[in-house]
Write an enzyme that holds these catalytic residues in place. Sequence first.
Site, PDB file in Angstrom:
ATOM      1  N   ARG A  58       0.786  -1.274  -0.063  1.00  0.00           N
ATOM      2  CA  ARG A  58      -0.023  -0.054  -0.030  1.00  0.00           C
ATOM      3  C   ARG A  58       0.890   1.347  -0.070  1.00  0.00           C
ATOM      4  NH1 ARG A  58      -3.864  -0.908   4.774  1.00  0.00           N
ATOM      5  NH2 ARG A  58      -2.320  -2.562   5.256  1.00  0.00           N
ATOM      6  N   GLU A  95       0.849  -2.934  13.941  1.00  0.00           N
ATOM      7  CA  GLU A  95      -0.367  -2.870  14.863  1.00  0.00           C
ATOM      8  C   GLU A  95      -1.147  -4.607  14.428  1.00  0.00           C
ATOM      9  OE1 GLU A  95      -3.810  -0.443  13.262  1.00  0.00           O
ATOM     10  OE2 GLU A  95      -4.977  -0.460  15.007  1.00  0.00           O
TER      11      GLU A  95
END
Length: 172
Positions: A58, A95
């Site tokens: 991304r 995360e």
Amino acid sequence: MDLKSKIRVIPDYPREGISYKDITTLLRDGRAFRYAVQHLAGQCQHKEADLVVCPKARGLMIGAPMAYILGTGLVVLRKPGQLPGEVFTWHYDVEFGGDALEVHRDAIEPGQKVLVVDELLATGGTAHTAIKLVEELGGEVVGAAFLIELTGLGGRYKLRHYDTISLVQYNY
Ligand SMILES: O=P(O)(O)OC[C@H]1O[C@H](OP(=O)(O)OP(=O)(O)O)[C@H](O)[C@@H]1O
Ligand SMILES: Nc1ncnc2[nH]cnc12
């Protein structure tokens, strides 16, 4: 343009408790995609970077058009085993868990000015890794730019020694 309205938020993906910011809805809207990249690039122009460095997948979706607009070179950080030349590796936490990134050892020349670009800043683990890889190769990090920032996860603090900008903010 209200970029937030172009980003789809999916609760509990990829696991319970994660509020996933899905940029595919922004990317498929041509006007929104161009607006986002042009605005982020506009805020980084004064850095006069030589290179944009972005983490795989991304990050590349935003980093590549940014580099094109800024007229810089582009260096992509990849998952282990995906670069053919001699690499430098750095392990980190994100995360969603742990990971590692690699860069070609000859991708950055000592003294080159580098802008780190990614689509999202959460804990800052990925961007911090990108910075460490750049600095290990002798590059000078002149800033970090993100489309999205999750302000409640400490990423900005982790990058506190670097000029950090983001276009869209969420608490989490
Ligand atoms: O600030 P952090 O806590 O490090 O999180 C942000 C990173 O997490 C996502 O990458 P992901 O590892 O999911 O990979 P992808 O871009 O290949 O989908 C995103 O693209 C950032 O690179
Ligand atoms: N909440 C989140 N949404 C999308 N990508 C992410 N990468 C790390 N945290 C994320």
